[in-house]
Structures are given as C-alpha cells and as structure tokens.
Enzyme design. Structure first.
Site, PDB file in Angstrom:
ATOM      1  CG  HIS A   4      46.863  58.458  77.529  1.00 14.69           C
ATOM      2  ND1 HIS A   4      47.417  57.755  76.597  1.00 14.69           N
ATOM      3  CD2 HIS A   4      45.358  58.324  77.350  1.00 14.69           C
ATOM      4  CE1 HIS A   4      46.422  57.860  75.875  1.00 14.69           C
ATOM      5  NE2 HIS A   4      45.499  58.051  76.522  1.00 14.69           N
ATOM      6  CD  GLU A   5      43.038  58.712  79.784  1.00 16.01           C
ATOM      7  OE1 GLU A   5      41.854  59.958  79.253  1.00 16.01           O
ATOM      8  OE2 GLU A   5      42.796  57.744  79.553  1.00 16.01           O
ATOM      9  CG  HIS A   7      43.495  62.066  76.553  1.00 16.94           C
ATOM     10  ND1 HIS A   7      43.423  62.607  74.938  1.00 16.94           N
ATOM     11  CD2 HIS A   7      43.323  61.048  76.279  1.00 16.94           C
ATOM     12  CE1 HIS A   7      43.299  60.973  74.074  1.00 16.94           C
ATOM     13  NE2 HIS A   7      43.362  60.577  74.751  1.00 16.94           N
ATOM     14  CD  GLU A  57      43.273  57.498  72.626  1.00 10.98           C
ATOM     15  OE1 GLU A  57      44.589  57.106  73.407  1.00 10.98           O
ATOM     16  OE2 GLU A  57      42.369  58.296  72.788  1.00 10.98           O
TER      17      GLU A  57
END
Length: 285
Positions: free
Chosen positions: A131-132, A135, A202
């Site tokens: 997930h990071e 980003h 998100e």
C-alpha cells in the site's frame, strides 16, 4: 503529471491563504511578510519536508543488516512494483501504523512503527508495505508531505495571530476580531486541504497495493487489526504533529468532536469491503 498540477495548485492556494492571513494580521506589511514566508515554505517543503517529517517521528533508517526481514520485504515489493528501492525506516512506537514520504519515487522513503511489526503477520505486513509503495508509484508522496508541513505552518501562523495579535501599516493594533477569526479558521482550512486530497487517494493506494502484492485479503485483514489495536494505543508523535495524520495508512488521531469532521481517511469498513471484493472477484478495477 496530475499530481504535479495538484501540488502546484496547493502551493499557490497556500500562498494566497498566507497573504490573506498576513493582511488580516498586519495590513500591507503583513501581506509582504506572509508572501516571503510562503515562498520560503514552498521551497523548504519541496526539498526538505520528507526529512522534517521523519525527524518529527524520530524515525531510524535501517538496512539489510539491522532489519533484514523487513528490508528484504520492501525490496521484493519495490521490485514487483518496478520502483527504485526506497529508504527504509523504523519508528519506535507501540501504535501500529506506517507511511511513505519523499518528493518522487527516486527520493522516497517508507516508515513503519515497531508496533505494527509486532501486531501483523508477515503476509499482512506485505500488504501494508505494498500500500505504501502504491503511494510512491502514484506520486502521492510529494503532495502528502508538502500538505503536512504546510498545514503545520498554517496552524503556527494562527497561533502567532492568537498570542501576538497584529498591527496595521500605521502601527495601530489590528482588529482583534480578525485575529480571533484567523486563529479559528486557519487550522480548519488546513484540515480541509488535508481532507480534500486524502480520501480518494487511500482507496487508490489500497487498490494499487493489492495489485503489487497480489493479495488484497492480506491488506484487508491488516487494516482490521490496525484499526482495532490502534484504538487503544496512543500515537504520541502523531498527536503532537496532527498535520501529518493524513500520511498514515490509518488515521492515528484519537480526538473527537471537530477532529472527526476532518477525518483524513475513508471508513475502515469501506476500505476492507472493497479489498474483500477484489479478493473475491480477482479484479482490481
């Protein structure tokens, strides 16, 4: 490219807000000082905001020797995502959380708390770090980090207005009502900026992370655990620097009232539901 445009628009909007606030506090002289301050903040935020955020959290850089399992996990996921290897940091905090920062994929960093490493399984941790890295891949990290430092600056300016008041160009005390209005409205403006850029981002990072790891269910179960554990564990560094909350995988703030109105993250239940639907269908669109 779109995130570059958003970043430029954000910087311009913050500069304009600073000028208006400066005018309310100190007239034309205040506007000039605010403009110079905003330009300096824009420069600083672009080049140094990631280092500032990492310092706020006392994050310690690790490598393959000091945190071999965690470091190799990030390297494997970065390879899967076709990204340069980011710098890897650990934060000595019990609250489970993680974030990414930097100005572009070539100058990126990912950070996780020691608490999240204790709470999550290796599979769930892969989901979080994917997930990071999403980003990073989506180039969210520049606007996220700049927003954190800018929102903090707005709050600082509001505190200055509240405690020191202001003078007009003739040296007379500025309107005290205007000073109070600035002190009340500036933090709200900062929170609204954070909210505007965070919610859809998100969801996209959840989807992108699921694609990188190939395992949306692992991120879903990780979010559920983080949500349950974090509710009972204060994150002292985040509470001290609330403008950085929108960088985290899960909102670390425990305040109620107005703070809930400015939540920087979508509902955890909705994020989990979307991820479980991806796991069920095998589709990431």
């Amino acid at each position: 490219m779109f995130n570059w445009v958003k970043t430029a628009m954000l910087m311009a909007a913050i500069t304009a807000l600073f000028i208006v606030i400066g005018g309310m506090i100190g007239g034309s002289r205040g506007m000039t000082i605010a403009l110079l301050f905003a330009l300096g903040m824009n420069f600083f935020s672009y080049w140094f905001s990631d280092k500032m955020v990492l310092r706020m959290y006392n994050a310690q850089e690790v490598d393959e020797n000091t945190a071999p399992q965690f470091y190799r996990m990030v390297r494997e996921l970065a390879t899967r995502a076709n990204l340069p290897m980011p710098r890897v940091y650990l934060i000595n905090e019990d609250a489970p959380n993680a974030f990414a920062t930097g100005r572009n994929p070539e100058h990126a960093a990912v950070a996780a708390t020691t608490g999240i490493l204790r709470v999550l399984s290796e599979r769930e941790m892969r989901g979080v770090m994917a997930h990071e890295l999403a980003h990073v891949k989506h180039r969210d990290i520049l606007i996220s980090t700049i927003t954190a430092t800018m929102a903090g600056a707005i709050s600082a300016l509001a505190n200055f207005a509240m405690f020191f008041g202001g003078r007009d160009e003739n040296g007379r005390p500025a309107n005290p009502i205007a000073g109070i209005a600035v002190a009340l409205l500036a933090p709200i403006a900062g929170a609204l900026i954070q909210m505007a850029i965070s919610r859809a981002r998100e969801f996209e990072a959840d989807r992108g992370g699921a694609q990188i790891s190939g395992d949306p269910q692992s991120l879903a179960t990780a979010l559920d655990k983080i949500h349950r554990y974090a509710a009972g564990i204060p994150f002292q560094a985040a509470e001290a620097h609330p403008a950085t909350a929108q960088m985290m995988i899960m909102n670390p703030l425990h305040g109620g009232g107005l703070q809930n109105l400015f939540s920087t993250h979508p509902a955890t239940e909705e994020r989990i539901a979307r991820l479980m639907e991806m796991a069920r269908t095998g589709r990431f669109d």
